[in-house]
Design an enzyme around this catalytic site. Structure first.
Site, PDB file in Angstrom:
ATOM      1  N   TYR A  71      -8.510 -56.234 -28.984  1.00 50.88           N
ATOM      2  CA  TYR A  71      -7.645 -55.253 -28.334  1.00 50.88           C
ATOM      3  C   TYR A  71      -8.391 -54.607 -27.173  1.00 50.88           C
ATOM      4  O   TYR A  71      -9.391 -53.924 -27.361  1.00 50.88           O
ATOM      5  CB  TYR A  71      -7.203 -54.171 -29.311  1.00 50.88           C
ATOM      6  CG  TYR A  71      -6.464 -54.652 -30.536  1.00 50.88           C
ATOM      7  CD1 TYR A  71      -5.797 -55.870 -30.555  1.00 50.88           C
ATOM      8  CD2 TYR A  71      -6.432 -53.885 -31.692  1.00 50.88           C
ATOM      9  CE1 TYR A  71      -5.115 -56.311 -31.682  1.00 50.88           C
ATOM     10  CE2 TYR A  71      -5.757 -54.305 -32.824  1.00 50.88           C
ATOM     11  CZ  TYR A  71      -5.107 -55.520 -32.820  1.00 50.88           C
ATOM     12  OH  TYR A  71      -4.444 -55.938 -33.933  1.00 50.88           O
ATOM     13  N   HIS A 139      -8.828 -62.361 -38.135  1.00 49.39           N
ATOM     14  CA  HIS A 139      -7.580 -62.015 -37.459  1.00 49.39           C
ATOM     15  C   HIS A 139      -6.582 -63.166 -37.483  1.00 49.39           C
ATOM     16  O   HIS A 139      -5.374 -62.949 -37.663  1.00 49.39           O
ATOM     17  CB  HIS A 139      -7.893 -61.620 -36.014  1.00 49.39           C
ATOM     18  CG  HIS A 139      -6.883 -60.725 -35.393  1.00 49.39           C
ATOM     19  ND1 HIS A 139      -7.135 -59.986 -34.271  1.00 49.39           N
ATOM     20  CD2 HIS A 139      -5.598 -60.444 -35.714  1.00 49.39           C
ATOM     21  CE1 HIS A 139      -6.069 -59.274 -33.936  1.00 49.39           C
ATOM     22  NE2 HIS A 139      -5.109 -59.549 -34.790  1.00 49.39           N
ATOM     23  N   SER A 218       3.517 -54.135 -37.741  1.00 52.23           N
ATOM     24  CA  SER A 218       4.859 -54.091 -37.147  1.00 52.23           C
ATOM     25  C   SER A 218       5.933 -53.778 -38.190  1.00 52.23           C
ATOM     26  O   SER A 218       6.980 -54.442 -38.233  1.00 52.23           O
ATOM     27  CB  SER A 218       5.181 -55.411 -36.430  1.00 52.23           C
ATOM     28  OG  SER A 218       4.316 -55.605 -35.338  1.00 52.23           O
ATOM     29  N   PRO A 219       5.720 -52.763 -39.036  1.00 53.71           N
ATOM     30  CA  PRO A 219       6.727 -52.428 -40.048  1.00 53.71           C
ATOM     31  C   PRO A 219       7.994 -51.829 -39.442  1.00 53.71           C
ATOM     32  O   PRO A 219       8.996 -51.684 -40.146  1.00 53.71           O
ATOM     33  CB  PRO A 219       6.001 -51.413 -40.937  1.00 53.71           C
ATOM     34  CG  PRO A 219       5.024 -50.750 -40.022  1.00 53.71           C
ATOM     35  CD  PRO A 219       4.557 -51.852 -39.102  1.00 53.71           C
ATOM     36  N   LEU A 220       7.943 -51.509 -38.143  1.00 52.55           N
ATOM     37  CA  LEU A 220       9.117 -51.001 -37.433  1.00 52.55           C
ATOM     38  C   LEU A 220       9.711 -52.062 -36.501  1.00 52.55           C
ATOM     39  O   LEU A 220      10.450 -51.737 -35.575  1.00 52.55           O
ATOM     40  CB  LEU A 220       8.746 -49.748 -36.635  1.00 52.55           C
ATOM     41  CG  LEU A 220       8.342 -48.546 -37.496  1.00 52.55           C
ATOM     42  CD1 LEU A 220       7.752 -47.435 -36.632  1.00 52.55           C
ATOM     43  CD2 LEU A 220       9.530 -48.033 -38.291  1.00 52.55           C
ATOM     44  N   GLY A 221       9.381 -53.322 -36.759  1.00 53.39           N
ATOM     45  CA  GLY A 221       9.920 -54.395 -35.932  1.00 53.39           C
ATOM     46  C   GLY A 221       9.540 -54.272 -34.473  1.00 53.39           C
ATOM     47  O   GLY A 221      10.339 -54.559 -33.588  1.00 53.39           O
ATOM     48  N   GLY A 223       9.162 -51.587 -32.903  1.00 48.99           N
ATOM     49  CA  GLY A 223       9.851 -50.440 -32.324  1.00 48.99           C
ATOM     50  C   GLY A 223      11.356 -50.497 -32.390  1.00 48.99           C
ATOM     51  O   GLY A 223      12.022 -49.460 -32.308  1.00 48.99           O
TER      52      GLY A 223
END
Length: 346
Positions: A71, A139, A218-221, A223
């Site tokens: 990152y 990763h 990414s549990p919120l897709g 965003g």
């Protein structure tokens, strides 16, 4: 209506897996913080804003921090290191190796060679300004190197005191089994949300069987499940979500998926929470006595962090979970989660 951000004492903890270090398993805040977007991929970042967000997270009790050497590249670990200076004992610190990049951002590919594992860890420790990592992930799986060799080198880092627990990211069920037979694996990090549920077929049963925790990214897709994304133009120039690499967030995929988000919003309004809090509460509810689940929603802003933290106060009963299943049937989402899935271990 938004559920208020909880006090530090109200953030519960989760134990990831059954593997232990010096007799202790890895216990983390039930909700972690993905730090990637503070440095790259999701538009422009501001280091001080990122540091402020991490400080607020620690004050709230969100102490499970996730970064990776790629990152930035490399700058996100430096940012996290700056933010946790003087507060290391409060943090469960996770980073990753394997997506090899040059300082100018050039991608060299996936590298799981033992010599690289060792040098990558030492470099991460320097950038983070710490003497050990609580959780160290591969990763992405290097399909040219036997997983036993990569995990064997990671196990040497545990023996040397540089790492306490080992993890994998985006690994198949077969790879997880082989890795775990080489050295106990504490956690698997992979994408999991109301919009991404393919791991329920083979991966989750293996994690439960072997006693490995799950860290959903990414549990919120990315965003979309917050309800804040209604058009690609809302995303900053340079935000990778505007590209064909994320087909769910572009064109017809986005328009179809927003219909699902509208249903989630309706359930959230009835619960008195935001759509994002409801989506996070759903992920948290997937854990049980045999599977510790600790999602790591990413943000670079304090206000979104505080909203996310409020998810731990959202309680879902069987009727709520059934309503979400009807609102977002598992195979209803349009588009692959990545436009190019070649880096995913199959």
């Amino acid at each position: 209506m938004s559920t208020s951000a909880p006090t530090p004492a109200s953030i519960p903890t989760r134990t990831l897996g059954t593997a232990s270090h010096e007799g202790r398993p890895l216990t983390v805040s039930a909700l972690g913080l993905g730090c990637m977007g503070m440095s790259e991929f999701y538009g422009t970042g501001d280091e001080q804003t990122g540091v402020d967000t991490i400080h607020r997270a620690l004050d709230l009790g969100v102490t499970f921090l996730d970064t990776a050497d790629m990152y930035g590249p490399f700058t996100n670990e430096q940012l996290v290191g700056r933010a946790i200076a003087g507060r290391r004992d409060e943090v469960q610190l996770a980073t990753k190796f394997g997506n090899e990049r040059l300082p100018d951002g050039t991608r060299l590919g996936i590298n799981g060679r033992p010599d690289y594992v060792r040098t990558a860890c030492d470099a991460s420790l320097r950038r983070l300004g710490v003497d050990h990592l609580d959780l160290y992930y591969q990763h992405r799986v290097d399909k040219t190197v036997p997983i036993e060799e990569t995990v064997g080198a990671m196990a040497e880092l545990v023996e040397a005191g540089k790492v306490r627990h080992l993890g994998l990211s985006e690994a198949s069920a077969a790879t997880i089994r082989r890795a775990h037979a080489t050295h106990p694996i504490t956690a698997l990090q992979t994408e999991y949300s109301l919009f991404t549920r393919d791991l329920e077929d083979e991966i989750l049963p293996v994690l439960r069987e072997l006693g490995i925790g799950l860290v959903p990214y990414s549990p919120l897709g990315r965003g979309i499940l917050t309800g804040a994304i209604t058009d690609e133009s809302q995303l900053e120039e340079g935000d990778s979500r505007r590209t064909a690499y994320f087909p769910r967030l572009n064109g017809e995929g986005l328009r179809a998926n927003l219909a699902l988000v509208a249903k989630v919003r309706g359930i959230a309004e009835a619960k008195g929470c935001t759509p994002g809090q409801l989506a996070l509460a759903w992920v948290l509810a997937q854990g049980d006595d045999t599977l510790g689940v600790a999602p790591i929603p990413g943000t670079k802003r304090v206000r979104y962090l505080e909203e996310n933290a409020g998810a731990v106060a959202v309680s879902l009963d069987a009727a709520d979970l059934e309503a979400l299943e009807r609102a977002v049937p598992r195979d209803a989402v349009v588009g692959e989660r990545f436009g190019d899935m070649s880096s995913i271990d199959a």
